[in-house]
Design a protein around this motif. Structure first.
Motif, mmCIF file in Angstrom:
data_model
loop_
_atom_site.group_PDB
_atom_site.id
_atom_site.type_symbol
_atom_site.label_atom_id
_atom_site.label_comp_id
_atom_site.label_asym_id
_atom_site.label_seq_id
_atom_site.Cartn_x
_atom_site.Cartn_y
_atom_site.Cartn_z
ATOM 1 N N ARG A 106 -41.185 4.404 -34.822
ATOM 2 C CA ARG A 106 -40.491 5.611 -34.401
ATOM 3 C C ARG A 106 -39.599 5.278 -33.214
ATOM 4 O O ARG A 106 -39.822 4.304 -32.498
ATOM 5 C CB ARG A 106 -41.509 6.667 -34.011
ATOM 6 N N ASN A 107 -38.624 6.131 -33.003
ATOM 7 C CA ASN A 107 -37.707 5.940 -31.892
ATOM 8 C C ASN A 107 -38.454 6.120 -30.565
ATOM 9 O O ASN A 107 -39.160 7.114 -30.385
ATOM 10 C CB ASN A 107 -36.577 6.973 -32.006
ATOM 11 N N PRO A 108 -38.324 5.177 -29.623
ATOM 12 C CA PRO A 108 -39.026 5.303 -28.346
ATOM 13 C C PRO A 108 -38.700 6.601 -27.611
ATOM 14 O O PRO A 108 -39.547 7.161 -26.932
ATOM 15 C CB PRO A 108 -38.535 4.087 -27.548
ATOM 16 N N ASN A 109 -37.459 7.045 -27.770
ATOM 17 C CA ASN A 109 -37.055 8.280 -27.107
ATOM 18 C C ASN A 109 -37.831 9.476 -27.641
ATOM 19 O O ASN A 109 -38.192 10.400 -26.908
ATOM 20 C CB ASN A 109 -35.550 8.485 -27.318
ATOM 21 N N ASP A 110 -38.128 9.478 -28.957
ATOM 22 C CA ASP A 110 -38.898 10.574 -29.553
ATOM 23 C C ASP A 110 -40.326 10.588 -29.023
ATOM 24 O O ASP A 110 -40.905 11.649 -28.762
ATOM 25 C CB ASP A 110 -38.902 10.443 -31.077
ATOM 26 N N ILE A 111 -40.911 9.401 -28.900
ATOM 27 C CA ILE A 111 -42.283 9.317 -28.387
ATOM 28 C C ILE A 111 -42.337 9.851 -26.963
ATOM 29 O O ILE A 111 -43.224 10.626 -26.599
ATOM 30 C CB ILE A 111 -42.775 7.855 -28.434
ATOM 31 N N PHE A 112 -41.365 9.435 -26.150
ATOM 32 C CA PHE A 112 -41.311 9.886 -24.758
ATOM 33 C C PHE A 112 -41.191 11.408 -24.688
ATOM 34 O O PHE A 112 -41.872 12.071 -23.898
ATOM 35 C CB PHE A 112 -40.118 9.216 -24.066
ATOM 36 N N ALA A 113 -40.323 11.971 -25.529
ATOM 37 C CA ALA A 113 -40.090 13.413 -25.509
ATOM 38 C C ALA A 113 -41.333 14.197 -25.904
ATOM 39 O O ALA A 113 -41.566 15.307 -25.426
ATOM 40 C CB ALA A 113 -38.925 13.765 -26.432
ATOM 41 N N GLU A 114 -42.172 13.643 -26.777
ATOM 42 C CA GLU A 114 -43.400 14.324 -27.189
ATOM 43 C C GLU A 114 -44.329 14.566 -26.002
ATOM 44 O O GLU A 114 -45.019 15.573 -25.921
ATOM 45 C CB GLU A 114 -44.139 13.500 -28.234
ATOM 46 N N PHE A 115 -44.348 13.599 -25.087
ATOM 47 C CA PHE A 115 -45.254 13.707 -23.945
ATOM 48 C C PHE A 115 -44.723 14.607 -22.849
ATOM 49 O O PHE A 115 -45.464 15.380 -22.251
ATOM 50 C CB PHE A 115 -45.511 12.313 -23.354
ATOM 51 N N PHE A 116 -43.425 14.472 -22.586
ATOM 52 C CA PHE A 116 -42.894 15.100 -21.397
ATOM 53 C C PHE A 116 -42.004 16.301 -21.662
ATOM 54 O O PHE A 116 -41.584 16.991 -20.737
ATOM 55 C CB PHE A 116 -42.117 14.057 -20.575
ATOM 56 N N GLY A 117 -41.686 16.574 -22.931
ATOM 57 C CA GLY A 117 -40.855 17.719 -23.249
ATOM 58 C C GLY A 117 -39.388 17.487 -22.992
ATOM 59 O O GLY A 117 -38.573 18.394 -23.115
ATOM 60 N N PHE A 118 -39.021 16.268 -22.616
ATOM 61 C CA PHE A 118 -37.629 15.892 -22.415
ATOM 62 C C PHE A 118 -37.522 14.398 -22.657
ATOM 63 O O PHE A 118 -38.525 13.693 -22.678
ATOM 64 C CB PHE A 118 -37.155 16.250 -20.995
ATOM 65 N N SER A 119 -36.318 13.915 -22.859
ATOM 66 C CA SER A 119 -36.128 12.533 -23.262
ATOM 67 C C SER A 119 -35.801 11.594 -22.117
ATOM 68 O O SER A 119 -35.523 10.426 -22.341
ATOM 69 C CB SER A 119 -35.010 12.455 -24.315
ATOM 70 N N SER A 120 -35.791 12.105 -20.900
ATOM 71 C CA SER A 120 -35.502 11.282 -19.735
ATOM 72 C C SER A 120 -36.331 11.778 -18.571
ATOM 73 O O SER A 120 -36.589 12.975 -18.451
ATOM 74 C CB SER A 120 -34.015 11.350 -19.379
ATOM 75 N N PRO A 121 -36.789 10.898 -17.686
ATOM 76 C CA PRO A 121 -37.530 11.358 -16.508
ATOM 77 C C PRO A 121 -36.738 12.299 -15.635
ATOM 78 O O PRO A 121 -37.301 13.013 -14.821
ATOM 79 C CB PRO A 121 -37.827 10.039 -15.757
ATOM 80 N N PHE A 122 -35.381 12.326 -15.802
ATOM 81 C CA PHE A 122 -34.548 13.186 -14.993
ATOM 82 C C PHE A 122 -33.994 14.367 -15.791
ATOM 83 O O PHE A 122 -33.034 14.995 -15.399
ATOM 84 C CB PHE A 122 -33.387 12.376 -14.399
ATOM 85 N N GLY A 123 -34.606 14.665 -16.960
ATOM 86 C CA GLY A 123 -34.167 15.793 -17.770
ATOM 87 C C GLY A 123 -32.895 15.468 -18.515
ATOM 88 O O GLY A 123 -32.484 14.328 -18.658
#
Length: 341
Positions: A106-123
């Motif tokens: 899966r795309n790393p960005n998708d995995i990150f977004a699942e946890f934090f509700g956004f795709s970057s630590p800075f929104g």
């Protein structure tokens, strides 16, 4: 084995799903390229490794193949026992017929977004993020520029986050767990109309408790929590709890009772009379000498087996033998004569 995904996530090989999530959450935040502008190349590589490790170890199918065949097995073609798989796994049929596994992450960005509700630590980020379209994981397994949208004048998209599950105890008597029962649960929650306005409603949920269910069994009602904008409602989870019983205790699928008896009964025989959880009367004569630690086992009089209620565990009868605190001289003499070899 090639890459050690367990080492990358800093977990052991017996790590549970919660351990994997905790490790990924910590490491992904630490090594996200947006948080490491002065060490971008190393951060990109680390973030890619962390995402790949979590993608494999959190997917039971991929993890099983990795544990058996290693990284090479994932990236090559190895037989798999199932004809279909969850998550990113893709299955296909060769000309010879056997099912094989092809690794697809899966795309790393998708995995990150699942946890934090956004795709970057800075929104969501526009042109000032510092991550340009040239920042790629070139030639890698993901094959995408997962940060290509940074700096192109459009915000990162993020779907609605899932609210945390709501768990409630569901106390059940041992009779209810033995025979099965139906419970009606009244809940109150907020739901939203088309305009986004919320209002309270009451619902009745029906739970069919199956014969043999154990303490800890979970019943999930998806998305029965409160509705609110940009949030997927919580799942409502009821967890079976077993009420104490006056006669029986449960050990796995067995039922256990303890009877207090006199020493004379232990030596000369004892008959157990009891009422079962489905209101039958059992009469169990015991002609053996009942010694400390003795246990009488009555087959198939225990709890139903959940997967096959026609089968049951055993009834185990234990004994607490009451010894006399003192004996007269005549009693001692009589016992010696009776028990003499």
């Amino acid at each position: 084995m090639g890459v050690d995904y367990y080492k990358i996530l800093q977990v052991d090989k017996n790590a549970k799903d919660d351990d994997l999530k905790k490790a990924y959450r910590k490491l992904a935040m630490k090594w996200h390229p947006d948080k490491n502008p002065n060490n971008k190349k190393e951060a990109e590589a680390k973030f890619k490794q962390i995402s790949e490790a979590y993608d494999v170890l959190s997917d039971p199918q991929k993890r099983a193949i990795y544990d058996q065949y290693g990284e090479e097995g994932l990236k090559g073609q190895v037989p798999t026992p199932d004809a279909g798989g969850p998550g990113g796994a893709t299955f296909f049929q060769t000309g010879d017929g056997p099912n094989v596994f092809r690794f697809s992450t899966r795309n790393p960005n998708d995995i990150f977004a699942e946890f934090f509700g956004f795709s970057s630590p800075f929104g969501g980020m526009g042109g000032g993020s510092g991550m340009r379209g040239s920042s790629r994981f070139g030639g890698g397994m993901f094959g995408d520029d997962i940060f290509s949208s940074f700096g192109e004048g459009r915000p990162m998209s993020s779907g609605p986050r899932k609210a945390v599950p709501i768990e409630n105890r569901l106390p059940c008597s041992l009779e209810e767990l033995y025979n099965g029962t139906t419970k009606k649960m009244k809940i109150s929650r907020e739901i939203a109309d088309a305009s986004g306005k919320t209002f309270p409603v009451e619902e009745i949920l029906t739970i069919d408790v199956k014969p043999g269910w154990k303490k800890g069994t979970k019943i999930t009602f998806p998305e029965k929590g409160n509705e609110q904008p940009n949030v997927i409602p919580s799942d409502l989870i009821f967890i079976i709890d077993e009420k104490p019983h006056s006669t029986f205790t449960r050990e796995g699928n067995d039922l256990v009772i303890t009877r207090k008896i006199l020493l004379a009964e232990a030596l000369t025989g004892y008959t157990v009379h009891l009422t079962t959880l489905d209101s039958r009367t059992l009469t169990i004569p015991i002609n053996n000498v009942i010694h400390p630690g003795y246990e009488e086992v009555v087959p198939r009089e225990g709890m139903p087996i959940p997967k096959d209620p026609s089968k049951r565990g055993n009834l185990r009868i234990k004994f607490n033998i009451k010894f006399p605190t003192r004996l007269t001289t005549e009693q001692k003499s009589g016992i010696k004569k009776l028990l003499a070899p």
